[in-house]
Design a protein around this motif. Structure first.
Motif, mmCIF file in Angstrom:
data_model
loop_
_atom_site.group_PDB
_atom_site.id
_atom_site.type_symbol
_atom_site.label_atom_id
_atom_site.label_comp_id
_atom_site.label_asym_id
_atom_site.label_seq_id
_atom_site.Cartn_x
_atom_site.Cartn_y
_atom_site.Cartn_z
ATOM 1 N N UNK A 3 0.805 -1.222 0.000
ATOM 2 C CA UNK A 3 0.000 0.000 0.000
ATOM 3 C C UNK A 3 0.840 1.275 0.000
ATOM 4 N N UNK A 4 2.152 1.141 -0.050
ATOM 5 C CA UNK A 4 3.026 2.314 0.032
ATOM 6 C C UNK A 4 3.013 3.102 -1.274
ATOM 7 N N UNK A 5 2.997 4.439 -1.195
ATOM 8 C CA UNK A 5 3.200 5.248 -2.406
ATOM 9 C C UNK A 5 4.609 5.003 -2.947
ATOM 10 N N UNK A 6 4.710 4.852 -4.254
ATOM 11 C CA UNK A 6 6.010 4.578 -4.868
ATOM 12 C C UNK A 6 6.995 5.704 -4.589
ATOM 13 N N UNK A 7 6.490 6.922 -4.469
ATOM 14 C CA UNK A 7 7.362 8.076 -4.238
ATOM 15 C C UNK A 7 8.091 7.992 -2.900
ATOM 16 N N UNK A 8 7.584 7.180 -1.963
ATOM 17 C CA UNK A 8 8.208 7.088 -0.637
ATOM 18 C C UNK A 8 9.207 5.938 -0.531
ATOM 19 N N UNK A 9 9.395 5.164 -1.604
ATOM 20 C CA UNK A 9 10.263 3.993 -1.547
ATOM 21 C C UNK A 9 11.718 4.380 -1.788
ATOM 22 N N UNK A 10 12.616 3.547 -1.285
ATOM 23 C CA UNK A 10 14.031 3.727 -1.588
ATOM 24 C C UNK A 10 14.297 3.304 -3.027
ATOM 25 N N UNK A 11 15.498 3.615 -3.514
ATOM 26 C CA UNK A 11 15.846 3.264 -4.889
ATOM 27 C C UNK A 11 15.781 1.767 -5.133
ATOM 28 N N UNK A 12 16.279 0.979 -4.189
ATOM 29 C CA UNK A 12 16.251 -0.467 -4.349
ATOM 30 C C UNK A 12 14.843 -1.037 -4.299
ATOM 31 N N UNK A 13 13.998 -0.489 -3.429
ATOM 32 C CA UNK A 13 12.601 -0.934 -3.369
ATOM 33 C C UNK A 13 11.886 -0.624 -4.672
ATOM 34 N N UNK A 14 12.158 0.540 -5.239
ATOM 35 C CA UNK A 14 11.553 0.872 -6.530
ATOM 36 C C UNK A 14 11.987 -0.102 -7.618
ATOM 37 N N UNK A 15 13.251 -0.499 -7.560
ATOM 38 C CA UNK A 15 13.730 -1.422 -8.578
ATOM 39 C C UNK A 15 13.020 -2.766 -8.478
ATOM 40 N N UNK A 16 12.780 -3.237 -7.257
ATOM 41 C CA UNK A 16 12.053 -4.500 -7.100
ATOM 42 C C UNK A 16 10.613 -4.368 -7.599
ATOM 43 N N UNK A 17 9.976 -3.216 -7.364
ATOM 44 C CA UNK A 17 8.614 -3.005 -7.857
ATOM 45 C C UNK A 17 8.603 -3.005 -9.383
ATOM 46 N N UNK A 18 9.596 -2.354 -9.992
ATOM 47 C CA UNK A 18 9.668 -2.316 -11.451
ATOM 48 C C UNK A 18 9.814 -3.722 -12.024
ATOM 49 N N UNK A 19 10.653 -4.536 -11.387
ATOM 50 C CA UNK A 19 10.814 -5.921 -11.848
ATOM 51 C C UNK A 19 9.515 -6.691 -11.664
ATOM 52 N N UNK A 20 8.865 -6.507 -10.507
ATOM 53 C CA UNK A 20 7.605 -7.199 -10.265
ATOM 54 C C UNK A 20 6.522 -6.835 -11.253
ATOM 55 N N UNK A 21 6.489 -5.567 -11.674
ATOM 56 C CA UNK A 21 5.430 -5.121 -12.584
ATOM 57 C C UNK A 21 5.520 -5.773 -13.954
#
Length: 586
Positions: A136-154
């Protein structure tokens, strides 16, 4: 599944093709690793598989690229979306929604999948990539590494037959990188997914590859083969292969386990020896900040500060020293050994999240400190507190005797320079040459100073190139040069080796060592354990916003399975960290 037939790509106004006469075949159900020096055309080749080249990037593509029998010249990226999933070097450019769960579902919604299928796949992907707590976290609040995992998951949720990944582990901590690579291996082995991946951190990925494709200078044939055969001749290779070449092991081992099985004779040769200690420069004194009346201007970093500072007030808080006051024992005006950074009981909150709590940190002149820890541990937040972009909730932080968040950006940039995770935040001009000229003027440096640094870090970047047309590694080298031109007393680097190959990283280490020897203090937040082993005097490990380890690099990393470099793992329990140390001892 993927086939390149005599493919050449030339971008508009480029003096030479980015790719020339490429012949390459990737069979179905294979993981192929694409390697080569920065700027050799790896991202262009990956973009051609997804149809982004030339439909999105422009330029001219000659020859033929087919994916699953579809010619990418005749099929635009949206017409390949059911077949190819792509994650580029910049996760931020990938996102189209605001929250993690929505981003994971978006690709499936675009393909019209049934709601029950979408729900199941989202849950599976959240578990696979360790994202359940972030759903439920806004993507804007994630760290760089967390964003990368979300991008891979998408791109995993639509279950594409082909995955194209550009530096997928560059912003991930070692444990998260292993999890992502294990997922990719399962997709290849269990589902027959075809994966084409470019990565510079070969120590993480080469053992997972079925084959390796080595890109050399444009026009030279692509060398493909089993990983051990290609690594035996590749100019870019992980430390374990460098150690194998030094010890004469043929074929070279690709994993720490295989290397340890062959390392007993080498350990015997090194018995009773120890690497030269990495000590602070004997004469390290604080680098003087530029005078208030000097020629330095606000510049690129100052403009970034002005844009991002949450509190632009210039007056001091009652309990804090004023922005022009120097504090006893800290600051650029102190004598030799004075701390450039002094943080005590530092706490930072992002809404309900306590990003830092009770952090104590000092950094002396000439000292290089590596901040390490898992994604979201607080490394970038700590750098933000040192630049005034983050306001502390408690405690005190001083940089050069000043309180960062209460010091005007024009004054603070004389004490500190930051290269952020996204180097494009510092790039505004239309050409590399214009960026360098502006950096020289901002710093009051001799004309050509910044250009010389760019060439030292990454030769071959043309003056007339637009920064957006550079590879991620080239953009990073340019941003580093812009900040280094100002020669700030404190230099902060956030993931400074993303997109850099081993040769470029070695040149960066040389430049930073020279700055440290002159008395510049350097703090770098990194997941690159090999960089920390090569460069850092101290390692500080953060976990959940707290300092859990702080000490000399050998003491901290050798005792940590997650943060130990490859050489330390192969030669344990010896004190060796790098191939260069072993070579010097032999």
């Amino acid at each position: 599944m993927i086939r390149f037939e005599n493919v050449s790509v030339t971008y508009a106004d480029a003096p030479a093709p980015a790719l020339r006469n490429v012949e390459l075949t990737v069979p179905e159900g294979e993981l192929m690793l694409l390697v080569g020096p920065s700027g050799v055309g790896k991202s262009t080749l990956l973009g051609a598989v997804a149809g982004l080249v030339p439909h999105f990037t422009g330029g001219v593509l000659r020859g033929r690229v087919t994916v699953g029998g579809r010619d990418t010249r005749d099929h635009k990226p949206r017409e390949l979306a059911d077949l190819v999933g792509t994650v580029g070097q910049d996760p931020l450019a990938h996102f189209v929604t605001d929250t993690v769960e929505d981003e994971l579902a978006y690709g499936m919604e675009s393909l019209g999948l049934a709601p029950e299928v979408m729900r199941r796949r989202v849950e599976e992907t959240l578990d696979l990539l360790g994202l359940a707590e972030l759903r439920d976290r806004p993507i804007a609040t994630l760290s760089g590494g967390q964003r990368q995992r979300v991008a891979i998951g998408s791109v995993l949720t639509p279950h594409p037959r082909v995955l194209v990944l550009d530096e997928p582990t560059s912003a991930l901590d070692p444990a998260a990188a292993e999890e992502v690579l294990a997922v990719l291996q399962r997709l290849v082995h269990d589902l027959g997914t075809t994966v084409l991946m470019a990565e510079h951190r070969l120590e993480r990925v080469v053992q997972y590859a079925d084959r390796v494709a080595l890109l050399r200078a444009p026009g030279e044939p692509v060398l493909t083969g089993p990983p051990a055969e290609v690594m035996a001749v590749s100019p870019v290779h992980p430390p374990v292969v460098g150690l194998a070449r030094l010890a004469g092991w043929e074929p070279p081992p690709l994993t720490v386990r295989d290397a340890r099985r062959r390392a007993a004779p080498l350990r015997d040769r090194l018995a009773g020896r120890a690497p030269a200690p990495v000590a602070l420069p004997a004469a390290a004194v604080p680098v003087p900040a530029v005078d208030a009346g000097g020629t330095a201007r606000e510049g690129r970093f100052g403009a970034l500060l002005s844009r991002l500072r949450p509190d632009r007030r210039n007056g001091p808080a009652e309990s804090e020293p004023g922005p022009t006051e120097s504090v006893s024992g800290a600051g650029a005006g102190g004598g030799a050994g004075a701390d450039v950074v002094s943080a005590r009981g530092l706490a930072v909150r992002h809404g309900r999240v306590e990003a830092l709590r009770g952090v104590d940190l000092t950094v002396r002149p000439g000292e290089t400190v590596a901040l390490m820890g898992r994604n979201g541990a607080g490394k970038s937040t700590l750098l933000g507190a040192l630049t005034g972009m983050v306001t502390p909730a408690a405690g005190r932080v001083l940089v050069g005797g000043l309180v960062p968040h209460r010091t005007p950006p024009r004054q603070l940039v004389r004490r500190v320079g930051l290269v952020p995770q996204e180097p494009r935040d510092l790039l505004f001009a239309a050409t590399v040459g214009a960026e360098c000229a502006a950096a020289d003027a901002d710093a009051g440096a001799a004309p050509g100073s910044c250009r010389e640094l760019v060439t030292r870090l990454l030769p071959g970047v043309p003056d007339e190139a637009h920064p957006r047309d550079l590879s991620e590694g080239q953009r990073l080298a340019l941003a580093l040069a812009l900040v280094l031109t100002g020669r700030p007393p404190l230099l902060l680097l956030d993931e400074p080796t993303r997109g850099l190959d081993y040769a470029a990283k070695a040149r960066l280490v040389e430049v930073l060592r020279g700055l440290a020897a002159e008395g510049h203090a350097i703090v770098l937040a990194t997941h690159d354990v090999e960089l920390a082993a090569e460069l850092a005097h101290r390692v500080v490990i953060l976990a959940d916003g707290e300092v859990v380890a702080d000490g000399p690099t050998p003491e901290v990393v050798v005792s940590s399975p997650a943060f130990a470099p490859q050489v330390a793992k192969v030669l344990a329990p010896g004190p060796w960290l790098t191939v260069a140390q072993v070579e010097a001892a032999l």
